[in-house]
Design a protein around this motif. Structure first.
Motif, short mmCIF file in Angstrom:
data_model
loop_
_atom_site.label_atom_id
_atom_site.label_comp_id
_atom_site.label_asym_id
_atom_site.label_seq_id
_atom_site.Cartn_x
_atom_site.Cartn_y
_atom_site.Cartn_z
N GLY A 27 0.82 -1.21 0.00
CA GLY A 27 0.00 0.00 0.00
C GLY A 27 0.85 1.26 0.00
O GLY A 27 1.86 1.34 -0.69
N ALA A 60 -5.80 6.92 2.29
CA ALA A 60 -5.37 8.03 3.14
C ALA A 60 -6.22 9.24 2.79
O ALA A 60 -6.86 9.29 1.74
N ARG A 86 -9.60 -3.26 10.91
CA ARG A 86 -9.44 -1.94 10.32
C ARG A 86 -8.86 -0.99 11.37
O ARG A 86 -9.32 -0.99 12.52
N VAL A 111 -4.82 8.02 7.88
CA VAL A 111 -4.41 6.84 7.13
C VAL A 111 -5.24 5.65 7.59
O VAL A 111 -5.58 5.53 8.76
N CYS A 112 -5.58 4.80 6.65
CA CYS A 112 -6.48 3.68 6.92
C CYS A 112 -5.78 2.37 6.59
O CYS A 112 -5.24 2.19 5.49
N LEU A 113 -5.79 1.46 7.55
CA LEU A 113 -5.16 0.16 7.40
C LEU A 113 -6.20 -0.94 7.35
O LEU A 113 -7.21 -0.89 8.07
N LEU A 166 3.04 1.27 10.71
CA LEU A 166 1.76 1.78 11.20
C LEU A 166 1.06 0.75 12.07
O LEU A 166 0.48 1.08 13.11
N TRP A 167 1.10 -0.50 11.67
CA TRP A 167 0.46 -1.57 12.44
C TRP A 167 1.16 -1.76 13.79
O TRP A 167 0.51 -1.94 14.82
N ASP A 174 5.54 2.85 6.80
CA ASP A 174 4.87 1.95 5.87
C ASP A 174 3.80 1.18 6.63
O ASP A 174 3.52 1.45 7.80
N SER A 175 3.18 0.23 5.97
CA SER A 175 2.06 -0.48 6.59
C SER A 175 2.47 -1.22 7.86
O SER A 175 1.74 -1.22 8.85
N ARG A 189 -2.17 -3.61 5.44
CA ARG A 189 -2.05 -2.90 4.16
C ARG A 189 -2.65 -1.51 4.31
O ARG A 189 -3.82 -1.38 4.68
N CYS A 190 -1.85 -0.50 4.02
CA CYS A 190 -2.35 0.88 4.04
C CYS A 190 -2.88 1.22 2.66
O CYS A 190 -2.12 1.52 1.75
#
Length: 252
Positions: A89, A236, A209, A221-223, A176-177, A172-173, A232-233
């Motif tokens: 992403g 945004a 989510r 930002v949305c995962l 963020l996680w 990155d994804s 996975r991002c």
């Protein structure tokens, strides 16, 4: 003599682009209208007062789709920072926005559940956006009945946070996680209370989510976390306090 293959996009690149497009389409279709989406709109309404976020995006899914643009140089400009795509992403470079010497937060983050299936954690000003009316809450609040929704297989969280405190320059994804996991753990787990360990593990396993809202950057930002626990991002958005209008969404 040129070969036929030179006139076409390499199969691997074409396949990757098609696979990502399908992933984003599925995520947006699931995300828009979900409990996590509603919680996101409520947080945006409070974080950016006067812009009418909730009313602007309380629409049909088809109308939201039209507000989502693809990832290119123009979209990076709209988001206000360098952004590009990798295999999972979008990736964000926060170099220009990091503030050396910023003190850590003074208040422990707390969580509230404004909607069934989604909860909010505010790390900047706990309980500013949602009063805790249905749990989960921080472990310091004493014993509470187990919140059944935390044990479900489909839960979302909206986290109000300063993304520059994630500990890395490039998000990155995976980064963020990990940041989301640290925040959820810091909110729900108390080392002095073993029962909160189980609650925290269940909450993390149930997450599908994650939405970060950074009011200072005007960035969200949305995962998506799939069944294989791969983050996975895919989406945004940027919010401009000087404009009366909807967030500008960008898809991976």
């Amino acid at each position: 003599m040129p070969t036929r293959g030179l006139a076409k996009e390499p199969p691997s690149e074409a396949g990757d682009a098609e696979r990502r497009r399908a992933q984003v389409d599925a995520f947006v279709a699931e995300f828009v209208g979900s409990a996590t989406w509603k919680a996101t709109l409520a947080v945006l309404e409070a974080a950016f007062p006067g812009l009418g976020m909730a009313s602007t995006f309380s629409r049909r899914t088809e109308e939201v789709w039209r507000a989502i643009g693809g990832l290119d140089r123009g979209s990076a400009h709209r988001l206000g920072l360098p952004v590009w795509a990798d295999g999972a992403g979008m990736v964000f470079d926060l170099s220009a926005h990091r503030r050396p010497g910023v003190a850590g937060r003074t208040a422990r983050p707390r969580a509230s559940r404004p909607y069934a299936g989604a909860y909010v954690i505010d790390t900047l000003d706990p309980l500013r956006y949602h009063r805790a009316v249905g749990g989960p809450q921080g472990p310091q609040d004493g014993p509470r009945p187990q919140v059944q929704a935390l044990e479900e297989d489909d839960t979302g969280v909206v986290i109000v946070a300063d993304l520059t405190t994630a500990g890395v320059r490039v998000l990155d994804s995976v980064a963020l996680w990990r940041f989301a996991g640290r925040i959820v753990t810091a909110t729900l787990h108390d080392p002095r209370r073993p029962d909160t360990r189980v609650r925290t593990r269940r909450a993390l396993r149930a997450l599908r989510r994650v939405v970060f809202v950074d009011p200072r950057l005007g960035l969200g930002v949305c995962l998506q976390i799939d069944v294989a626990r791969t983050p996975r991002c895919l989406l945004a958005f940027a919010v401009d306090r000087t404009e009366q209008g909807a967030p500008r969404f960008v898809r991976a």
